[in-house]
Each structure stands twice: as structure tokens, then as C-alpha cells.
Design an enzyme around this catalytic site. Structure first.
Site, PDB file in Angstrom:
ATOM      1  N   SER A 299      32.105  27.274   3.188  1.00  0.00           N
ATOM      2  CA  SER A 299      32.293  28.634   2.659  1.00  0.00           C
ATOM      3  C   SER A 299      31.808  28.754   1.226  1.00  0.00           C
ATOM      4  O   SER A 299      31.499  29.853   0.759  1.00  0.00           O
ATOM      5  CB  SER A 299      33.778  29.029   2.735  1.00  0.00           C
ATOM      6  OG  SER A 299      34.161  29.183   4.076  1.00  0.00           O
TER       7      SER A 299
ATOM      8  N   GLU B 215      27.990  31.739   9.300  1.00  0.00           N
ATOM      9  CA  GLU B 215      27.497  32.932   8.586  1.00  0.00           C
ATOM     10  C   GLU B 215      28.620  33.662   7.855  1.00  0.00           C
ATOM     11  O   GLU B 215      28.603  34.877   7.724  1.00  0.00           O
ATOM     12  CB  GLU B 215      26.817  33.933   9.525  1.00  0.00           C
ATOM     13  CG  GLU B 215      25.894  33.334  10.542  1.00  0.00           C
ATOM     14  CD  GLU B 215      24.563  32.911   9.972  1.00  0.00           C
ATOM     15  OE1 GLU B 215      24.391  32.998   8.751  1.00  0.00           O
ATOM     16  OE2 GLU B 215      23.717  32.480  10.766  1.00  0.00           O
TER      17      GLU B 215
HETATM   18  P1  TGC Z   1      28.573  35.220  -5.869  1.00  0.00           P
HETATM   19  O1  TGC Z   1      28.783  35.049  -7.336  1.00  0.00           O
HETATM   20  O2  TGC Z   1      29.313  36.263  -5.151  1.00  0.00           O
HETATM   21  O3  TGC Z   1      27.016  35.422  -5.592  1.00  0.00           O
HETATM   22  C1  TGC Z   1      26.064  34.548  -6.128  1.00  0.00           C
HETATM   23  C2  TGC Z   1      24.757  35.293  -6.197  1.00  0.00           C
HETATM   24  O4  TGC Z   1      24.390  35.685  -4.862  1.00  0.00           O
HETATM   25  C3  TGC Z   1      24.351  37.124  -4.793  1.00  0.00           C
HETATM   26  N1  TGC Z   1      24.914  37.469  -3.491  1.00  0.00           N
HETATM   27  C4  TGC Z   1      24.211  38.104  -2.556  1.00  0.00           C
HETATM   28  N2  TGC Z   1      22.959  38.557  -2.541  1.00  0.00           N
HETATM   29  C5  TGC Z   1      22.520  39.168  -1.432  1.00  0.00           C
HETATM   30  N3  TGC Z   1      23.308  39.297  -0.336  1.00  0.00           N
HETATM   31  C6  TGC Z   1      24.571  38.851  -0.304  1.00  0.00           C
HETATM   32  N4  TGC Z   1      25.311  38.989   0.803  1.00  0.00           N
HETATM   33  C7  TGC Z   1      25.084  38.217  -1.457  1.00  0.00           C
HETATM   34  N5  TGC Z   1      26.261  37.641  -1.775  1.00  0.00           N
HETATM   35  C8  TGC Z   1      26.145  37.215  -3.027  1.00  0.00           C
HETATM   36  C9  TGC Z   1      25.202  37.600  -5.947  1.00  0.00           C
HETATM   37  O5  TGC Z   1      24.846  38.904  -6.326  1.00  0.00           O
HETATM   38  C10 TGC Z   1      24.850  36.592  -6.997  1.00  0.00           C
HETATM   39  O6  TGC Z   1      23.561  36.873  -7.449  1.00  0.00           O
HETATM   40  P2  TGC Z   1      23.142  36.629  -8.986  1.00  0.00           P
HETATM   41  O7  TGC Z   1      21.707  37.022  -9.051  1.00  0.00           O
HETATM   42  O8  TGC Z   1      24.066  37.498  -9.774  1.00  0.00           O
HETATM   43  O9  TGC Z   1      23.379  35.175  -9.230  1.00  0.00           O
HETATM   44  O10 TGC Z   1      28.758  33.802  -5.235  1.00  0.00           O
HETATM   45  P3  TGC Z   1      30.044  33.103  -4.778  1.00  0.00           P
HETATM   46  O11 TGC Z   1      29.710  31.674  -4.572  1.00  0.00           O
HETATM   47  O12 TGC Z   1      31.190  33.449  -5.668  1.00  0.00           O
HETATM   48  O13 TGC Z   1      30.201  33.814  -3.367  1.00  0.00           O
HETATM   49  C11 TGC Z   1      31.372  33.867  -2.751  1.00  0.00           C
HETATM   50  C12 TGC Z   1      31.191  34.011  -1.244  1.00  0.00           C
HETATM   51  C13 TGC Z   1      32.408  33.399  -0.597  1.00  0.00           C
HETATM   52  C14 TGC Z   1      31.112  35.482  -0.889  1.00  0.00           C
HETATM   53  C15 TGC Z   1      29.915  33.307  -0.763  1.00  0.00           C
HETATM   54  O14 TGC Z   1      29.897  32.014  -1.191  1.00  0.00           O
HETATM   55  C16 TGC Z   1      29.779  33.321   0.750  1.00  0.00           C
HETATM   56  O15 TGC Z   1      29.292  34.289   1.352  1.00  0.00           O
HETATM   57  N6  TGC Z   1      30.170  32.223   1.414  1.00  0.00           N
HETATM   58  C17 TGC Z   1      29.938  32.067   2.845  1.00  0.00           C
HETATM   59  C18 TGC Z   1      28.809  31.147   3.030  1.00  0.00           C
HETATM   60  C19 TGC Z   1      28.196  31.259   4.397  1.00  0.00           C
HETATM   61  O16 TGC Z   1      28.097  32.301   5.000  1.00  0.00           O
HETATM   62  N7  TGC Z   1      27.749  30.131   4.895  1.00  0.00           N
HETATM   63  C20 TGC Z   1      27.030  30.131   6.135  1.00  0.00           C
HETATM   64  C21 TGC Z   1      26.045  29.030   6.060  1.00  0.00           C
HETATM   65  S1  TGC Z   1      24.586  29.200   6.966  1.00  0.00           S
HETATM   66  C22 TGC Z   1      25.066  29.032   8.465  1.00  0.00           C
HETATM   67  O17 TGC Z   1      26.189  29.039   8.834  1.00  0.00           O
HETATM   68  C23 TGC Z   1      23.966  28.851   9.394  1.00  0.00           C
HETATM   69  S2  TGC Z   1      24.537  28.851  10.943  1.00  0.00           S
HETATM   70  C24 TGC Z   1      23.151  28.970  11.788  1.00  0.00           C
HETATM   71  C25 TGC Z   1      22.732  27.599  12.227  1.00  0.00           C
HETATM   72  O18 TGC Z   1      22.099  26.861  11.480  1.00  0.00           O
HETATM   73  O19 TGC Z   1      23.003  27.310  13.414  1.00  0.00           O
END
Ligand code: TGC
Length: 424
Positions: free
Chosen positions: A174, A403
Site C-alpha cells: 500500500s 491496485e
Molecule cells: P501522495 O503524496 O499522495 O502522492 C505522491 C505523488 O503522486 C501523486 N498522486 C497521483 N497522481 C496521479 N494519480 C493518482 N491517483 C495519484 N495519487 C497520488 C501526488 O499528487 C504526488 O505527486 P507530486 O508531484 O506532488 O509528488 O503519496 P502517498 O505515498 O502519501 O500516497 C498515499 C496512497 C496510499 C494514496 C498511495 O500510496 C496509494 O495509492 N497506495 C496504493 C498503492 C497501490 O495501488 N499499489 C498497487 C500496486 S500495482 C499493482 O497492484 C499491480 S497489480 C497488477 C499485476 O501486476 O498483476
């Protein structure tokens, strides 16, 4: 669908020269058994164009012909049907929403309809199309150089090669910002090679992929790299004994001194925004795909309940069964409307990441409940691979986890609503 509607779809299929012969059953909404019309309680089809209906019919027919007759065997033996990959390519279903470089350039709604139909077959098949198109191809399309796009996208679009997307790590799921995979320059200057060390986990299709998009920390923050899987030091090992996504492959990847040239780095991806912009695409597909699993489970339960006699009448004639079926049909209708609304927003260029979280959270949560409820109507027979609901429910355990888990999407919405991030 009406007779006229069927004709309209068949004509559009012809006009579009869709590379698949669509059966009369698919245009009429029947499943491959020919014994049931797919229920559309609130006439959502009336919100789709003839072109969209024809595209959906093409994918549905492919799934009815190539996936549904075989999926129980593939699931039982934990086999990903790699032979389907070029077929999906020929149908334009790989990177279908991308423009140029051999991609089909379809709309977001078309991409969603395809995801729904593929997942009605099995999530493993939809997941393949998502990983290839939404994650790998999107990463190159959004963040790659012109040379990288020309080199990789056409072959990924046809399915000549398979890609995988390495973000998650054994200790960073996550929280991908905590990744420890590191890429270092071997020497000074912008032309120096990169050396990548680290590990990735739960990476779809990695053991059959020819190309890996690897996200790694560098001295300059998180960057993405295009790594041919034949590069020395790259190994991918399938994770065995899964109880979910058995017709798919998820792997551990080890990167042990993997050397790639300077031009392997994706020039336009900087920081976590790079992979998150790709995750948006895949999460969007799940909003639709999960409804495909739900619809297929509902359909299986409905068909069974009409045929199965207990205490002298069909199960469908009992109030408790009707309540279950009615609740499922209502929840599928609302999930479909949500998916379509978000798809129209995406096609208008207005879809926001938190809106994707609304869709992924709601539709995965509802779909898994629908699949489980459908299983109860099937009684003991529902725990076998003769029927789809328990297989879909098992798959959805993975879908609600990858995801972004339910919890992550809940907190993304919490942050959007309150303005306060509660992730840590
Ligand atoms: P945070 O500070 O919120 O964001 C960091 C930077 O990223 C930008 N950002 C986004 N940009 C576009 N779309 C989005 N949905 C975005 N979410 C964040 C944000 O604006 C910032 O940009 P910048 O330029 O200011 O640096 O980062 P955080 O680490 O605090 O985020 C928190 C959280 C929990 C929301 C995030 O880490 C998250 O979404 N975690 C879940 C990770 C996830 O979905 N993992 C899935 C991995 S891939 C996968 O599962 C593949 S499965 C398919 C397979 O291979 O079979």
C-alpha cells in the site's frame, strides 16, 4: 435487446470490420449456453451507442467462445492461457484506449465494456489485458521517449510480446513510496548505464513477460525503467498455491545487479506520480471488470434457480431466492451506472483520481457480495468449478486488494472529503 437492436448491432459489427465473427446469440444478449438473456433491468443499453454495443458484442462473443468453455480447466490446473494473448492482440484489446503505435484508439467506455466482458469470463484474462494495456503500455505511452514508444508499443499491442509492471515489493504494498529497489548510475554523466538491485512481489505475468517496467528509487527520487526480462540478474518466479486468480500468474521478481543502458529510463516519469498515473488506468478498468464478474455470477444463479426444483417447485419461485436475485440485480444496475458515468467523465477528460476510488471501492465491494450471494443459490453445487460464482468471488479477493486495497481507497476518499490525509 430487440430484434431491431440486434440487427443494428450486427450491421455495425460489419461496418466496423471488427475482426471477429459475432454470433447471433451475442448480439441478442444470450450467453454461450444459449439459455439465458443477459438481464438489463433498467435499460442501460439505451445509454450506449450502436458502435459501443457492437464492440461489446464482439468481446462477449470472444469470451463465450474462447474463455467460458475452458476456464474451469485452466482454473483447476492454475494455467494462464498464454495462447489467448495474440488473439486479444488481433481483436485490438491490448492498449485499446491508447492512440497510435498500433493501438486501437478506442474510447474509455469501450475499454470499460471490454474489461467487463473479459472479467465475465475470468478476472485472470481481464487482469492480463489490464497489466499489458493499462499499466505497461500506458507507462510507455505516457512517460516514454519517442524511441521507446516505437520500439515497444506495436509489439505489445499485437501480443507479440508480454509486459509486466514492477511496483509492489515484499515490504512495500500500500505504501510504494517505501520501496527499497534501487537504481544507481555506473559512472558519471547522463550516458552511464544503470544498475538495478531489489525485489518485487505480486507482479502479474512476469515469468512469461519479455519486458518489465521496473520502478526504482534513485538519487533523484523514484524513476521507471524498461528492463528486458532476459537481462542477466533478472529472475521471475511464479507464486504458487494461490486461492485466487488461479488462471493468472503472479510472481516474485529479483533484480540482482541488473544492468540497463541510460536510455532504458522513462524520461517523463518523476516520483510516485509516474506509476500512480498508470494505476489510474488499471483501477478504472476494475470498476467495469468487477461488474462483469458480478453479472456472470448473477446470471449463473438466475439460470440455476429457474431449473433447480426443491420441495416441488423451482428455487426461483421462493421469496428468499427472489429477494437475493432482486438485490443482486439492483446492485449490478447501480454499479453499471457508476461505471458508465465515470467512463463518460473519462472520455470528456474530467475524471479525477478520487472518483476512480469511488468506483473501485464500491464496485469491488458490491461485486464480491453479489458473487457470494449467487453461490448460496447454487447450494453445494456452487463450491465446484462447474459454476462461476465462487471462482469469481475468489478472484475478487485479489481484485479488491491490488491496485489499492479497499482501505487505501477509503482513505483516499477520506482525504478528499476532509482535506486531512490519514494514511499514517
Ligand atoms: P501522495 O503524496 O499522495 O502522492 C505522491 C505523488 O503522486 C501523486 N498522486 C497521483 N497522481 C496521479 N494519480 C493518482 N491517483 C495519484 N495519487 C497520488 C501526488 O499528487 C504526488 O505527486 P507530486 O508531484 O506532488 O509528488 O503519496 P502517498 O505515498 O502519501 O500516497 C498515499 C496512497 C496510499 C494514496 C498511495 O500510496 C496509494 O495509492 N497506495 C496504493 C498503492 C497501490 O495501488 N499499489 C498497487 C500496486 S500495482 C499493482 O497492484 C499491480 S497489480 C497488477 C499485476 O501486476 O498483476
Amino acid at each position: 435487446m430487440t430484434r431491431n437492436g440486434s440487427n443494428r448491432v450486427a450491421q455495425t459489427v460489419q461496418a466496423l470490420r471488427i475482426p471477429w465473427k459475432v454470433s447471433a446469440a451475442a448480439t441478442k444478449g444470450q450467453n454461450h449456453m444459449g439459455d439465458s438473456t443477459i438481464l438489463d433491468l433498467i435499460d442501460i443499453d439505451s445509454l450506449l451507442s450502436a458502435d459501443e454495443l457492437a464492440y461489446r458484442a464482439m468481446v462477449r462473443d470472444f469470451v463465450d467462445t474462447r474463455v467460458k468453455p475452458n476456464i474451469a480447466g485452466w482454473y483447476d490446473t492454475a494455467t494462464f492461457p498464454v495462447e489467448l494473448v495474440p488473439e486479444l492482440g488481433r481483436l485490438g484489446l491490448l492498449g485499446s484506449h491508447l492512440q497510435g503505435y498500433g493501438c486501437a484508439g478506442r474510447s474509455a467506455v469501450d475499454y470499460g465494456l471490454a474489461a467487463l466482458e473479459l472479467e465475465a469470463g475470468d478476472s485472470g484474462i481481464r487482469t492480463f489485458a489490464s497489466v499489458q494495456g493499462s499499466l505497461v503500455m500506458s507507462a510507455i505511452h505516457k512517460h516514454g521517449s519517442e524511441a521507446q514508444k516505437l520500439e515497444w508499443l506495436p509489439r505489445l499491442a499485437t501480443g507479440e510480446i508480454i509486459g509486466c509492471f514492477g511496483l509492489t515489493e515484499p515490504t512495500a504494498g500500500s505504501d510504494p513510496g517505501a520501496m527499497t529497489t534501487y537504481a544507481r548510475r555506473d559512472g558519471a554523466g547522463p550516458d552511464a548505464d544503470w544498475i538495478i538491485d531489489g525485489a518485487k512481489r505480486w507482479i502479474g505475468l512476469a515469468s512469461v513477460a519479455q519486458l518489465a517496467v521496473i520502478w526504482a528509487m534513485t538519487d533523484d527520487g523514484i524513476r521507471g525503467f524498461l528492463v528486458p526480462t532476459a537481462t542477466p540478474g533478472f529472475t521471475a518466479t511464479p507464486i504458487a498455491q494461490k486461492l485466487s486468480m488461479r488462471a493468472s500468474i503472479q510472481c516474485d521478481i529479483h533484480l540482482d545487479g541488473v544492468r540497463v543502458p541510460a536510455e532504458a529510463m522513462l524520461p517523463e516519469a518523476r516520483g510516485l506520480r509516474g506509476p500512480f498515473e498508470c494505476l489510474n488506468e488499471a483501477r478504472y478498468g476494475i470498476i467495469w471488470g468487477s461488474m462483469g464478474a458480478a453479472r456472470d455470477s448473477f446470471q449463473a444463479a438466475l439460470d440455476y434457480s429457474k431449473k433447480r426444483l426443491q420441495f416441488g417447485k423451482p428455487l426461483a419461485g421462493y421469496q428468499l431466492t427472489q429477494q437475493k436475485l432482486a438485490n443482486m440485480a439492483v446492485d449490478i444496475s447501480t454499479g453499471m451506472l457508476l461505471a458508465l458515468h465515470l467512463g463518460r467523465l473519462k472520455d470528456a477528460g474530467r475524471l479525477q483520481p478520487h472518483q476512480i476510488s469511488v468506483g473501485k471501492l464500491n464496485n469491488c465491494r458490491e461485486a464480491i457480495l453479489i458473487c457470494r450471494e449467487a453461490r448460496t443459490i447454487l447450494g453445494g453445487n456452487g463450491v465446484t468449478l462447474d459454476y462461476s460464482p465462487m471462482r469469481h468471488a475468489s478472484n475478487l479477493e485479489a481484485v479488491r486488494t491490488y491496485e489499492g486495497t479497499d482501505e487505501v481507497h477509503t482513505l483516499i476518499l477520506g482525504r478528499e472529503i476532509t482535506g486531512i490525509a490519514a494514511f499514517s
